[in-house]
Design a protein around this motif. Structure first.
Motif, mmCIF file in Angstrom:
data_model
loop_
_atom_site.group_PDB
_atom_site.id
_atom_site.type_symbol
_atom_site.label_atom_id
_atom_site.label_comp_id
_atom_site.label_asym_id
_atom_site.label_seq_id
_atom_site.Cartn_x
_atom_site.Cartn_y
_atom_site.Cartn_z
ATOM 1 N N ALA A 70 -18.451 39.531 77.802
ATOM 2 C CA ALA A 70 -19.916 39.079 77.092
ATOM 3 C C ALA A 70 -19.986 37.522 76.303
ATOM 4 O O ALA A 70 -20.259 36.689 76.793
ATOM 5 N N SER A 71 -19.254 38.106 75.263
ATOM 6 C CA SER A 71 -19.245 37.333 74.125
ATOM 7 C C SER A 71 -18.663 35.388 74.551
ATOM 8 O O SER A 71 -18.860 34.262 74.481
ATOM 9 N N LEU A 72 -17.771 35.476 75.785
ATOM 10 C CA LEU A 72 -16.919 34.328 76.745
ATOM 11 C C LEU A 72 -18.051 33.656 77.449
ATOM 12 O O LEU A 72 -17.149 32.735 78.420
ATOM 13 N N GLY A 73 -19.095 34.788 77.391
ATOM 14 C CA GLY A 73 -19.921 33.852 78.399
ATOM 15 C C GLY A 73 -19.316 34.711 80.066
ATOM 16 O O GLY A 73 -20.817 34.556 81.307
ATOM 17 N N HIS A 74 -18.901 35.907 80.493
ATOM 18 C CA HIS A 74 -18.759 36.524 81.323
ATOM 19 C C HIS A 74 -20.547 37.645 81.581
ATOM 20 O O HIS A 74 -20.770 38.096 80.251
ATOM 21 N N ARG A 75 -20.918 37.835 82.352
ATOM 22 C CA ARG A 75 -21.507 38.532 82.724
ATOM 23 C C ARG A 75 -21.846 40.580 82.529
ATOM 24 O O ARG A 75 -20.452 40.452 83.235
ATOM 25 N N VAL A 76 -21.843 40.977 81.898
ATOM 26 C CA VAL A 76 -20.679 41.936 81.845
ATOM 27 C C VAL A 76 -21.581 43.547 82.462
ATOM 28 O O VAL A 76 -22.562 44.135 81.065
ATOM 29 N N VAL A 77 -21.302 44.575 82.721
ATOM 30 C CA VAL A 77 -22.004 45.939 82.866
ATOM 31 C C VAL A 77 -20.590 46.452 81.898
ATOM 32 O O VAL A 77 -19.500 47.014 83.250
ATOM 33 N N GLY A 78 -20.879 48.090 81.608
ATOM 34 C CA GLY A 78 -20.424 48.880 80.237
ATOM 35 C C GLY A 78 -20.786 50.297 81.277
ATOM 36 O O GLY A 78 -22.144 49.757 80.950
ATOM 37 N N ILE A 79 -20.067 50.949 82.008
ATOM 38 C CA ILE A 79 -20.201 51.848 82.673
ATOM 39 C C ILE A 79 -19.128 53.596 81.350
ATOM 40 O O ILE A 79 -18.135 53.140 81.504
ATOM 41 N N GLU A 80 -20.023 53.977 81.078
ATOM 42 C CA GLU A 80 -20.008 55.041 79.983
ATOM 43 C C GLU A 80 -20.691 56.418 80.193
ATOM 44 O O GLU A 80 -21.741 56.294 80.746
ATOM 45 N N THR A 81 -19.594 57.262 81.049
ATOM 46 C CA THR A 81 -20.355 58.635 81.339
ATOM 47 C C THR A 81 -20.592 59.568 80.716
ATOM 48 O O THR A 81 -21.764 60.330 81.092
ATOM 49 N N ASN A 82 -20.854 59.803 79.975
ATOM 50 C CA ASN A 82 -21.286 60.425 78.170
ATOM 51 C C ASN A 82 -22.603 59.330 78.050
ATOM 52 O O ASN A 82 -22.946 58.687 77.357
ATOM 53 N N THR A 83 -23.839 59.868 78.163
ATOM 54 C CA THR A 83 -25.457 59.708 78.103
ATOM 55 C C THR A 83 -25.292 58.909 77.155
ATOM 56 O O THR A 83 -26.021 58.246 76.509
ATOM 57 N N GLU A 84 -24.962 60.320 76.096
ATOM 58 C CA GLU A 84 -24.852 60.198 74.162
ATOM 59 C C GLU A 84 -25.007 59.111 73.777
ATOM 60 O O GLU A 84 -25.290 58.362 73.098
ATOM 61 N N ARG A 85 -23.568 58.767 74.753
ATOM 62 C CA ARG A 85 -22.486 57.668 73.801
ATOM 63 C C ARG A 85 -23.801 56.166 73.613
ATOM 64 O O ARG A 85 -23.444 55.240 73.699
ATOM 65 N N VAL A 86 -24.188 56.164 75.605
ATOM 66 C CA VAL A 86 -24.601 55.196 76.154
ATOM 67 C C VAL A 86 -25.905 54.636 75.010
ATOM 68 O O VAL A 86 -26.691 53.906 74.918
ATOM 69 N N GLY A 87 -26.818 56.003 74.709
ATOM 70 C CA GLY A 87 -28.194 55.726 74.013
ATOM 71 C C GLY A 87 -27.845 55.280 72.756
ATOM 72 O O GLY A 87 -28.502 54.790 72.456
ATOM 73 N N LYS A 88 -26.271 55.913 72.286
ATOM 74 C CA LYS A 88 -26.294 54.714 70.599
ATOM 75 C C LYS A 88 -25.901 54.017 70.913
ATOM 76 O O LYS A 88 -26.591 53.089 70.142
ATOM 77 N N ILE A 89 -25.061 53.203 71.779
ATOM 78 C CA ILE A 89 -25.080 51.720 72.288
ATOM 79 C C ILE A 89 -26.374 51.223 72.343
ATOM 80 O O ILE A 89 -26.312 50.243 71.362
ATOM 81 N N LEU A 90 -27.191 51.553 72.871
ATOM 82 C CA LEU A 90 -28.369 50.789 73.278
ATOM 83 C C LEU A 90 -29.344 50.552 72.146
ATOM 84 O O LEU A 90 -29.769 49.672 71.828
ATOM 85 N N ASP A 91 -28.872 51.782 71.182
ATOM 86 C CA ASP A 91 -30.128 51.982 69.775
ATOM 87 C C ASP A 91 -29.227 51.526 68.584
ATOM 88 O O ASP A 91 -29.271 51.093 67.651
ATOM 89 N N GLY A 92 -28.219 50.979 69.378
ATOM 90 C CA GLY A 92 -27.497 50.057 67.755
ATOM 91 C C GLY A 92 -26.456 50.746 67.022
ATOM 92 O O GLY A 92 -25.786 50.773 66.342
ATOM 93 N N THR A 93 -26.413 52.097 67.556
ATOM 94 C CA THR A 93 -25.848 53.296 66.705
ATOM 95 C C THR A 93 -24.761 53.087 67.030
ATOM 96 O O THR A 93 -24.335 55.145 67.422
ATOM 97 N N LEU A 94 -23.424 52.732 66.244
ATOM 98 C CA LEU A 94 -22.728 52.865 67.232
ATOM 99 C C LEU A 94 -21.665 53.792 66.358
ATOM 100 O O LEU A 94 -21.188 54.254 65.301
ATOM 101 N N GLU A 95 -20.548 54.766 67.617
ATOM 102 C CA GLU A 95 -19.848 55.327 66.970
ATOM 103 C C GLU A 95 -18.807 54.874 66.493
ATOM 104 O O GLU A 95 -18.196 55.750 65.720
ATOM 105 N N ILE A 96 -18.350 53.618 66.805
ATOM 106 C CA ILE A 96 -17.089 53.148 66.218
ATOM 107 C C ILE A 96 -17.290 51.460 65.456
ATOM 108 O O ILE A 96 -18.318 50.967 65.888
#
Length: 340
Positions: free
Chosen positions: A20-46
């Protein structure tokens, strides 16, 4: 370019945010909905330096979308598979089940000419099997392999400024598509290598196994230094000055750990055994054994040091007790104030 990244663990999330930082439009797909929520909230597990800012910026400007729905991959021209390949029980190689599942979930949304790119660590032969699966279910799509060489703590830098880019491809069209993805990185002079699927798979395993071998090697040298009176650290430093060897991964200590080196070294040993390369299997198994035993050596050394200190304290306490008794007998008033 529109790109999808399937699997948002350490590898996938870093890759998605970097693209995304290189200018591409990226869709990130993750089956773990809890992880998706944390990424969107900015509370990364990593925790990776720079990753949170990269993700936040991409989400804010709309170049990164994060979801649990595979259907959102439709319309992307390149699809990266970045799911985990954990070690099977009893060190019996890699579990490719997540890769197979990710590909199955992606196939209904592929369009003619799409490129599916594996980035997960796998033994040779995995990509060919996945390519056959892809050909059966989506014959107009193509599979490539593009291994990543990330270190924990420098994953963002390693993705945006890699030492080399390796394309395991079956056509020039696939290589050209990957060039489009990585053009901003290639423009900086990054070395690009085009090879076959099996070589792209093996080079990732070989890299990690070689680094593990260097660590186990220097720890065996440290053991020899301990028995001979040599300086282990200086020996390692002197070895590192030889340009044929290099200084990285030559630090005597506990050995290697983390999520990659142990798994990949044992996985390569298992692959070698089933490929009939018994000497190679024994070699990599021994690297792993040395690493495991090294921890025991360190633990034993620490225990010995603690016992020795405890023994010194005990002897000191005994001498102090005798001194106090002698002093009390000679000067009964002088110590009564000290302990009041």
């Amino acid at each position: 370019m529109r790109v999808s990244v399937i699997g948002l663990g350490r590898l996938g999330l870093v890759h998605a945010a970097a693209l995304a930082s290189l200018g591409h439009r990226v869709v990130g797909i993750e089956t773990n909905t809890e992880r998706v929520g944390k990424i969107l909230d900015g509370t990364l597990e990593i925790h990776e330096p720079g990753l949170a800012d990269l993700v936040r910026s991409a989400l804010t400007d709309g170049t990164l979308d994060v979801t649990s729905q595979p259907s959102t991959a439709m319309g992307a021209r390149v699809h990266f598979l970045t799911v985990g390949t954990p070690e099977l029980a009893f060190h019996e190689g890699f579990n490719a089940g997540y890769l197979e599942s990710a590909l199955r979930s992606l196939v209904p949304f592929l369009q003619p000419g799409d490129l599916v790119v594996g980035k997960s660590t796998v033994p040779p032969g995995t990509a060919v099997a996945l390519a056959a699966q892809l050909h059966r279910e989506s014959p107009d799509a193509e599979l490539a392999w593009n291994p990543e060489f990330l270190a924990e703590g420098t994953a963002v830098r390693d993705t945006l400024a890699p030492q080399r880019l390796i394309y395991g491809v079956s056509s020039q069209e696939a290589a050209g598509r990957l060039d489009e993805v990585y053009q901003p990185i290639l423009d900086t002079g990054t070395h690009r290598v085009i090879t076959d699927l099996a070589t792209a798979e093996l080079v990732k395993l070989a890299t990690n196994a070689f680094l593990a071998t260097k660590i186990s090697f220097i720890n065996t040298i440290a053991q020899l230094a301990a028995t001979s009176g040599a300086d282990a650290l200086q020996t390692a430093q002197l070895l590192g000055t030889d340009t044929r060897i290099g200084a990285s991964h030559l630090n005597p200590g506990l050995g290697y750990g983390g999520g990659c080196l142990p798994k990949d070294t044992r996985g390569l040993a298992y692959y070698a055994q089933h490929a009939g390369a018994m000497e190679a299997a024994q070699f990599f198994a021994q690297v792993d054994i040395i690493n495991t035993v090294q921890r025991q050596h360190i633990a034993e050394w620490v225990i010995a040091q603690l016992l020795e200190r405890r023994g010194r304290r005990s002897r000191s306490s005994e001498r102090a007790s005798k001194l106090i008794q002698t002093t009390r007998a000679s000067h009964p008033r002088s110590l009564s104030h000290t302990h009041s």
